[in-house]
Write a protein that holds these residues in place. Structure first.
Motif, PDB file in Angstrom:
ATOM      1  N   ALA A 178       0.833  -1.203   0.000  1.00  0.00           N
ATOM      2  CA  ALA A 178       0.000   0.000   0.000  1.00  0.00           C
ATOM      3  C   ALA A 178       0.870   1.256   0.000  1.00  0.00           C
ATOM      4  CB  ALA A 178      -0.936  -0.002   1.208  1.00  0.00           C
ATOM      5  N   SER A 179       1.954   1.229   0.753  1.00  0.00           N
ATOM      6  CA  SER A 179       2.863   2.379   0.803  1.00  0.00           C
ATOM      7  C   SER A 179       3.502   2.629  -0.561  1.00  0.00           C
ATOM      8  CB  SER A 179       3.943   2.155   1.863  1.00  0.00           C
ATOM      9  OG  SER A 179       3.358   2.054   3.139  1.00  0.00           O
ATOM     10  N   ALA A 180       3.897   1.562  -1.241  1.00  0.00           N
ATOM     11  CA  ALA A 180       4.482   1.709  -2.581  1.00  0.00           C
ATOM     12  C   ALA A 180       3.457   2.297  -3.547  1.00  0.00           C
ATOM     13  CB  ALA A 180       4.976   0.356  -3.083  1.00  0.00           C
ATOM     14  N   LEU A 181       2.222   1.841  -3.444  1.00  0.00           N
ATOM     15  CA  LEU A 181       1.151   2.369  -4.290  1.00  0.00           C
ATOM     16  C   LEU A 181       0.916   3.851  -3.998  1.00  0.00           C
ATOM     17  CD1 LEU A 181      -1.103   1.651  -6.337  1.00  0.00           C
ATOM     18  CD2 LEU A 181      -2.546   1.097  -4.386  1.00  0.00           C
ATOM     19  N   MET A 182       0.953   4.223  -2.736  1.00  0.00           N
ATOM     20  CA  MET A 182       0.746   5.618  -2.345  1.00  0.00           C
ATOM     21  C   MET A 182       1.873   6.513  -2.857  1.00  0.00           C
ATOM     22  SD  MET A 182      -0.553   4.806   1.533  1.00  0.00           S
ATOM     23  CE  MET A 182      -0.343   6.458   2.158  1.00  0.00           C
ATOM     24  N   ARG A 183       3.111   6.024  -2.811  1.00  0.00           N
ATOM     25  CA  ARG A 183       4.259   6.825  -3.254  1.00  0.00           C
ATOM     26  C   ARG A 183       4.126   7.250  -4.711  1.00  0.00           C
ATOM     27  NH1 ARG A 183       6.940   2.942  -0.223  1.00  0.00           N
ATOM     28  NH2 ARG A 183       7.613   3.804   1.759  1.00  0.00           N
ATOM     29  N   LYS A 184       3.476   6.426  -5.513  1.00  0.00           N
ATOM     30  CA  LYS A 184       3.291   6.756  -6.928  1.00  0.00           C
ATOM     31  C   LYS A 184       2.409   7.987  -7.119  1.00  0.00           C
ATOM     32  CE  LYS A 184       1.982   3.540  -9.580  1.00  0.00           C
ATOM     33  NZ  LYS A 184       1.363   2.392 -10.222  1.00  0.00           N
ATOM     34  N   HIS A 185       1.584   8.312  -6.134  1.00  0.00           N
ATOM     35  CA  HIS A 185       0.628   9.413  -6.267  1.00  0.00           C
ATOM     36  C   HIS A 185       1.064  10.683  -5.540  1.00  0.00           C
ATOM     37  CE1 HIS A 185      -2.435   7.014  -8.275  1.00  0.00           C
ATOM     38  NE2 HIS A 185      -2.096   6.036  -7.466  1.00  0.00           N
ATOM     39  N   ILE A 186       2.168  10.641  -4.818  1.00  0.00           N
ATOM     40  CA  ILE A 186       2.632  11.823  -4.083  1.00  0.00           C
ATOM     41  C   ILE A 186       3.548  12.632  -4.997  1.00  0.00           C
ATOM     42  CG2 ILE A 186       3.923  12.655  -2.086  1.00  0.00           C
ATOM     43  CD1 ILE A 186       3.109  10.050  -0.646  1.00  0.00           C
ATOM     44  N   ALA A 226       6.414  15.045  -6.462  1.00  0.00           N
ATOM     45  CA  ALA A 226       7.799  15.288  -6.049  1.00  0.00           C
ATOM     46  C   ALA A 226       7.881  16.594  -5.265  1.00  0.00           C
ATOM     47  CB  ALA A 226       8.702  15.355  -7.275  1.00  0.00           C
ATOM     48  N   GLY A 227       8.612  16.576  -4.184  1.00  0.00           N
ATOM     49  CA  GLY A 227       8.803  17.777  -3.383  1.00  0.00           C
ATOM     50  C   GLY A 227       7.702  18.037  -2.371  1.00  0.00           C
ATOM     51  N   PHE A 228       6.691  17.190  -2.314  1.00  0.00           N
ATOM     52  CA  PHE A 228       5.591  17.381  -1.367  1.00  0.00           C
ATOM     53  C   PHE A 228       5.588  16.229  -0.372  1.00  0.00           C
ATOM     54  CE2 PHE A 228       1.116  16.643  -0.107  1.00  0.00           C
ATOM     55  CZ  PHE A 228       0.901  17.836   0.560  1.00  0.00           C
ATOM     56  N   THR A 229       5.398  16.545   0.900  1.00  0.00           N
ATOM     57  CA  THR A 229       5.317  15.522   1.937  1.00  0.00           C
ATOM     58  C   THR A 229       3.990  15.668   2.668  1.00  0.00           C
ATOM     59  OG1 THR A 229       7.706  15.634   2.230  1.00  0.00           O
ATOM     60  CG2 THR A 229       6.447  14.558   3.968  1.00  0.00           C
ATOM     61  N   PRO A 230       3.065  14.724   2.462  1.00  0.00           N
ATOM     62  CA  PRO A 230       1.786  14.789   3.181  1.00  0.00           C
ATOM     63  C   PRO A 230       1.993  14.609   4.685  1.00  0.00           C
ATOM     64  CG  PRO A 230       1.667  13.261   1.336  1.00  0.00           C
ATOM     65  CD  PRO A 230       3.107  13.618   1.522  1.00  0.00           C
ATOM     66  N   ASP A 231       0.994  14.992   5.447  1.00  0.00           N
ATOM     67  CA  ASP A 231       1.002  14.840   6.893  1.00  0.00           C
ATOM     68  C   ASP A 231       1.187  13.361   7.255  1.00  0.00           C
ATOM     69  OD1 ASP A 231       0.413  15.750   9.659  1.00  0.00           O
ATOM     70  OD2 ASP A 231      -1.373  14.501   9.377  1.00  0.00           O
ATOM     71  N   ALA A 232       2.024  13.086   8.250  1.00  0.00           N
ATOM     72  CA  ALA A 232       2.334  11.705   8.642  1.00  0.00           C
ATOM     73  C   ALA A 232       1.086  10.935   9.075  1.00  0.00           C
ATOM     74  CB  ALA A 232       3.374  11.699   9.756  1.00  0.00           C
ATOM     75  N   GLU A 233       0.193  11.582   9.804  1.00  0.00           N
ATOM     76  CA  GLU A 233      -1.033  10.901  10.250  1.00  0.00           C
ATOM     77  C   GLU A 233      -1.937  10.551   9.072  1.00  0.00           C
ATOM     78  OE1 GLU A 233      -1.806   9.671  13.274  1.00  0.00           O
ATOM     79  OE2 GLU A 233       0.245  10.238  13.750  1.00  0.00           O
ATOM     80  N   LYS A 280      -2.021  14.812  -2.240  1.00  0.00           N
ATOM     81  CA  LYS A 280      -1.538  15.940  -3.036  1.00  0.00           C
ATOM     82  C   LYS A 280      -1.711  17.237  -2.255  1.00  0.00           C
ATOM     83  CE  LYS A 280      -2.615  13.614  -7.312  1.00  0.00           C
ATOM     84  NZ  LYS A 280      -3.453  13.542  -8.481  1.00  0.00           N
ATOM     85  N   PRO A 281      -0.963  18.282  -2.619  1.00  0.00           N
ATOM     86  CA  PRO A 281      -1.126  19.570  -1.936  1.00  0.00           C
ATOM     87  C   PRO A 281      -2.544  20.107  -2.125  1.00  0.00           C
ATOM     88  CG  PRO A 281       0.716  19.627  -3.484  1.00  0.00           C
ATOM     89  CD  PRO A 281       0.038  18.321  -3.661  1.00  0.00           C
ATOM     90  N   GLU A 282      -3.014  20.855  -1.140  1.00  0.00           N
ATOM     91  CA  GLU A 282      -4.373  21.389  -1.212  1.00  0.00           C
ATOM     92  C   GLU A 282      -4.509  22.467  -2.274  1.00  0.00           C
ATOM     93  OE1 GLU A 282      -6.054  22.473   2.537  1.00  0.00           O
ATOM     94  OE2 GLU A 282      -5.243  20.709   3.518  1.00  0.00           O
ATOM     95  N   THR A 283      -3.493  23.305  -2.428  1.00  0.00           N
ATOM     96  CA  THR A 283      -3.562  24.392  -3.401  1.00  0.00           C
ATOM     97  C   THR A 283      -2.247  24.491  -4.153  1.00  0.00           C
ATOM     98  OG1 THR A 283      -2.679  26.061  -1.904  1.00  0.00           O
ATOM     99  CG2 THR A 283      -5.065  25.736  -1.876  1.00  0.00           C
ATOM    100  N   LEU A 284      -2.286  25.182  -5.265  1.00  0.00           N
ATOM    101  CA  LEU A 284      -1.065  25.391  -6.035  1.00  0.00           C
ATOM    102  C   LEU A 284      -0.142  26.389  -5.356  1.00  0.00           C
ATOM    103  CD1 LEU A 284      -2.495  25.454  -9.658  1.00  0.00           C
ATOM    104  CD2 LEU A 284      -1.316  23.599  -8.490  1.00  0.00           C
ATOM    105  N   PRO A 343       3.836  25.911  -0.914  1.00  0.00           N
ATOM    106  CA  PRO A 343       5.240  25.973  -1.315  1.00  0.00           C
ATOM    107  C   PRO A 343       5.822  24.612  -1.680  1.00  0.00           C
ATOM    108  CG  PRO A 343       4.991  26.464   1.024  1.00  0.00           C
ATOM    109  CD  PRO A 343       3.617  26.358   0.440  1.00  0.00           C
ATOM    110  N   GLY A 344       5.207  23.550  -1.219  1.00  0.00           N
ATOM    111  CA  GLY A 344       5.713  22.228  -1.550  1.00  0.00           C
ATOM    112  C   GLY A 344       5.120  21.668  -2.832  1.00  0.00           C
ATOM    113  N   ALA A 345       4.192  22.397  -3.444  1.00  0.00           N
ATOM    114  CA  ALA A 345       3.523  21.899  -4.642  1.00  0.00           C
ATOM    115  C   ALA A 345       4.441  21.990  -5.854  1.00  0.00           C
ATOM    116  CB  ALA A 345       2.250  22.704  -4.895  1.00  0.00           C
TER     117      ALA A 345
END
Length: 141
Positions: free
Chosen positions: A33-41, A43-50, A99-103, A106-108
């Motif tokens: 599941a983590s590998a599948l999720m990484r494909k959708h994140i 580059a340069g953005f880190t979603p909240d850990a929770e 994904k980031p909430e808005t464009l 800064p991480g988008a």
């Protein structure tokens, strides 16, 4: 890479206690599941850990509850309709949460432009002044 969630996270959210082969299976599904999720994140953005933990566990709970992806099953007079597809997948909402909430975030990922420059081919130079847009002329050797 490490999974976004642990078996302990799964046990806490599913209210189960796992051991042996079932524990190893959940651990493998968490990694998948983590590998599948990484494909959708992006580059340069880190979603909240929770958020990562919650999505990872939700994906694994779906595959554990309905590994074959069946919609309905019937045994004799007993019939059960399952509320959601099974298998290892992310819902559209889960993909959006990765994904980031808005464009403006800064991480988008951002669009950018490049200035192109053409110096011509080696041995060629711009034509004499006044030639306008005629192009390049070959230099005498």
């Amino acid at each position: 890479m490490a999974a976004y969630a642990t078996v302990d996270d799964y046990e806490a959210r599913a209210a189960v206690s796992l051991a042996g082969a079932r524990r190893a299976q959940v651990e493998a599904y968490l990694a998948d599941a983590s590998a599948l999720m990484r494909k959708h994140i992006p580059a340069g953005f880190t979603p909240d850990a929770e958020t990562l933990v919650a999505i990872c566990v939700a994906v694994v709970r779906r595959v554990i509850a309905n590994p074959g992806g069946r919609r309905q099953r019937t045994i004799g007079q007993y019939s059960e309709t399952l509320g959601e597809d099974g298998g290892l997948y992310l819902t559209d909402d889960e993909v959006d949460q990765l994904k980031p909430e808005t464009l403006e975030d800064p991480g988008a990922d951002a669009a950018y432009s490049l200035e192109l420059r053409d110096d011509g081919l080696p041995g060629w130079s711009p034509g004499p002044p006044g030639w306008g847009h005629v192009g390049y002329a070959r230099r005498p050797l």
